[in-house]
Design a protein around this motif. Sequence first.
Motif, short mmCIF file in Angstrom:
data_model
loop_
_atom_site.label_atom_id
_atom_site.label_comp_id
_atom_site.label_asym_id
_atom_site.label_seq_id
_atom_site.Cartn_x
_atom_site.Cartn_y
_atom_site.Cartn_z
N SER A 277 0.82 -1.22 0.00
CA SER A 277 0.00 0.00 0.00
C SER A 277 0.85 1.27 0.00
O SER A 277 0.32 2.36 -0.21
CB SER A 277 -0.96 0.00 1.19
OG SER A 277 -0.23 -0.01 2.40
N ASP A 278 2.15 1.16 0.22
CA ASP A 278 3.04 2.33 0.14
C ASP A 278 3.41 2.67 -1.30
O ASP A 278 3.97 3.73 -1.56
CB ASP A 278 4.32 2.10 0.95
CG ASP A 278 4.06 2.07 2.45
OD1 ASP A 278 3.06 2.69 2.89
OD2 ASP A 278 4.84 1.43 3.16
N LEU A 279 3.13 1.77 -2.23
CA LEU A 279 3.42 2.00 -3.64
C LEU A 279 2.14 2.31 -4.38
O LEU A 279 1.09 1.75 -4.08
CB LEU A 279 4.07 0.76 -4.26
CG LEU A 279 5.40 0.31 -3.66
CD1 LEU A 279 5.86 -0.98 -4.32
CD2 LEU A 279 6.45 1.39 -3.80
N SER A 280 2.23 3.18 -5.37
CA SER A 280 1.03 3.50 -6.14
C SER A 280 1.26 3.51 -7.65
O SER A 280 0.31 3.64 -8.41
CB SER A 280 0.47 4.87 -5.72
OG SER A 280 1.42 5.88 -6.00
N GLU A 281 2.52 3.37 -8.08
CA GLU A 281 2.77 3.49 -9.51
C GLU A 281 3.96 2.64 -9.94
O GLU A 281 4.96 2.54 -9.23
CB GLU A 281 3.05 4.96 -9.86
CG GLU A 281 3.27 5.21 -11.33
CD GLU A 281 3.47 6.69 -11.64
OE1 GLU A 281 3.35 7.04 -12.82
OE2 GLU A 281 3.75 7.47 -10.72
#
Length: 146
Positions: A131-135
């Motif tokens: 959830s700390d990554l988005s892309e």
Amino acid sequence: MSRYEEVTLTNMCMIVHDQKVLTIRRNDPVWPGLTFPGGHVEAGESFNHSVIREVAEETGLTIFHPKLVGIKQFNDQNDHRYLVLFYRADSFTGTLQPSKEGNLAWLSLKELEQEKLARDFENDLPVFLNSDLSEHFFWNDINECY
């Protein structure tokens, strides 16, 4: 400089059930291998509706409340932007029915690691799982991804 550009819009959905994820072994000659169900967003279609429709077409399942968890973007062979919206769904109804897109299988994440994945799918997985990554972004000039 124009603020408009040609973009291909697509989606992919990680469907989770009993600590397993639904995978599809794509028959696509352009992007073969194991991945999650998904496909193209049609003109005038909402992103949310497109992922629900694509999952139903490829799996026979109707997902509920898909959650947008990230994106992937890169430039295609024509130097146009290609955007993949990553979704996760934990609730669904229906019975699995493979389509012409490929065979389906429920796999644990550990089992998934042992499979032949579609090209670069191993770099997509962290966006679905962390959830700390988005892309997931490809920077073509130096052949790196972020």
